[in-house]
Design a protein around this motif. Structure first.
Motif, PDB file in Angstrom:
ATOM      1  N   ASP A 116      -6.051   2.224  -2.829  1.00 32.07           N
ATOM      2  CA  ASP A 116      -4.923   2.576  -3.689  1.00 32.07           C
ATOM      3  C   ASP A 116      -4.134   1.332  -4.086  1.00 32.07           C
ATOM      4  O   ASP A 116      -3.688   1.198  -5.232  1.00 32.07           O
ATOM      5  N   THR A 128       0.856  -1.180   0.000  1.00 26.02           N
ATOM      6  CA  THR A 128       0.000   0.000   0.000  1.00 26.02           C
ATOM      7  C   THR A 128       0.897   1.237   0.000  1.00 26.02           C
ATOM      8  O   THR A 128       2.122   1.130   0.169  1.00 26.02           O
ATOM      9  N   PRO A 129       0.338   2.428  -0.182  1.00 23.80           N
ATOM     10  CA  PRO A 129       1.168   3.631  -0.183  1.00 23.80           C
ATOM     11  C   PRO A 129       1.922   3.870   1.116  1.00 23.80           C
ATOM     12  O   PRO A 129       2.907   4.612   1.120  1.00 23.80           O
ATOM     13  N   ARG A 135      -2.774  11.259   3.672  1.00 22.26           N
ATOM     14  CA  ARG A 135      -2.796  10.323   2.550  1.00 22.26           C
ATOM     15  C   ARG A 135      -2.448  10.988   1.235  1.00 22.26           C
ATOM     16  O   ARG A 135      -2.289  10.307   0.230  1.00 22.26           O
ATOM     17  N   ARG A 136      -2.344  12.285   1.201  1.00 18.77           N
ATOM     18  CA  ARG A 136      -1.917  13.004   0.013  1.00 18.77           C
ATOM     19  C   ARG A 136      -1.081  14.210   0.428  1.00 18.77           C
ATOM     20  O   ARG A 136      -1.306  14.809   1.475  1.00 18.77           O
ATOM     21  N   GLN A 183      -8.543   4.028   2.268  1.00 19.57           N
ATOM     22  CA  GLN A 183      -7.922   4.666   1.103  1.00 19.57           C
ATOM     23  C   GLN A 183      -6.623   3.964   0.732  1.00 19.57           C
ATOM     24  O   GLN A 183      -6.324   3.765  -0.455  1.00 19.57           O
ATOM     25  N   ASP A 184      -5.845   3.576   1.728  1.00 18.17           N
ATOM     26  CA  ASP A 184      -4.605   2.845   1.453  1.00 18.17           C
ATOM     27  C   ASP A 184      -4.899   1.519   0.751  1.00 18.17           C
ATOM     28  O   ASP A 184      -4.209   1.134  -0.191  1.00 18.17           O
TER      29      ASP A 184
END
Length: 267
Positions: free
Chosen positions: A145, A31-32, A221-222, A141-142
């Motif tokens: 993504d 994941t990110p 997250r961004r 979200q992770d």
């Protein structure tokens, strides 16, 4: 509380819908969050759901165990993820579903104004449930993504935005910085096009833009460079550099998407 719990159930269901049918290889997809696979995101949520139940049902026991956990420092979250990696994916999934169902059951029986201990300041039950929703959305979200899933933003973002605004002083405090005295106005556009705002209308400093971008930023997250946010004023800019809606040690945030690297395992 009824509305909050309904939204937490809906957020949980959205994450849950991404998981069934994943093959073992998909559970190991990165994941990110640097060093974390899909399985780590899910086990993280399950572990902290169990902790949330303890905080609600045995607050004194939670407080007694807290110093030892916090003494492990910034590595605690990673260590918990590593400790769960021997579990089969099916076991991790079952753990998450069982822990989440139990936490929802416990939350439903509590007074919204009661105070519960956590890893940062004590919180009201209403704020506690909001924080669990925020965590679910952020880690979801992770997972999205990693799996290449594009989620449709919902009105539930208002809860994340509210927590992000309220946590403004916390982001500074966790970095041993004095929170600025100047207020910041936040003006967001919700997914359905409706306006959402917080802070005094006359504030000179303003953060303005899509609610999704603001929420992705305050949960780290961004990177700000990858959002459409308009940030006006030195206080607002300083806040966006340290914003964190989650309790605990500050994360490293995420590098800009164009840099070729993500950074940070944010709780």
């Amino acid at each position: 509380m009824d509305e909050l719990l309904a939204d937490l159930r809906a957020e949980s269901a959205e994450l849950d819908a991404m998981i069934p049918g994943l093959d073992p290889e998909a559970w190991e997809l990165p994941t990110p969050a640097e060093g974390w696979a899909v399985r780590d995101q899910i086990s993280h949520l399950a572990w902290f759901d169990d902790a949330a139940v303890t905080a609600a049902t045995d607050p004194e026991g939670f407080r007694a165990a807290l110093p030892a956990l916090l003494a492990r420092g910034d590595s605690m979250v990673d260590e918990l993820a590593v400790a769960a990696r021997d579990l089969a994916p099916a076991r991790v999934y079952d753990w998450f579903r069982t822990s989440r169902a139990r936490s929802l059951e416990v939350f439903a029986g509590l007074d919204a104004k009661a105070r519960l201990p956590w890893y940062g300041p004590d919180m009201s039950v209403a704020s506690f449930v909001t924080a669990r929703l925020m965590e679910t959305w952020a880690h979801g979200q992770d997972v999205a993504d990693a799996l290449g899933v594009v989620r449709v933003p919902t009105a539930r973002l208002r809860h994340v935005a509210t927590l992000g605004v309220r946590a403004m002083p916390y982001g500074f405090a966790m970095r041993a910085l004095t929170p600025p005295a100047d207020p910041v106005r936040v003006e967001l556009t919700m997914p359905d096009g409706s306006p959402w705002a917080a802070g005094p209308a006359e504030a000179a400093d303003v953060v303005r833009g899509p609610a999704l971008d603001f929420c992705l930023l305050v949960v780290q997250r961004r990177h700000l460079d990858d959002t459409s946010l308009e940030v006006k004023g030195e206080t607002a800019r300083a806040w966006m550099r340290v914003a964190q809606a989650f309790a605990g040690a500050p994360g490293k945030g995420r590098a800009p998407l164009g840099s070729g690297a993500y950074q940070g395992n944010t709780p």
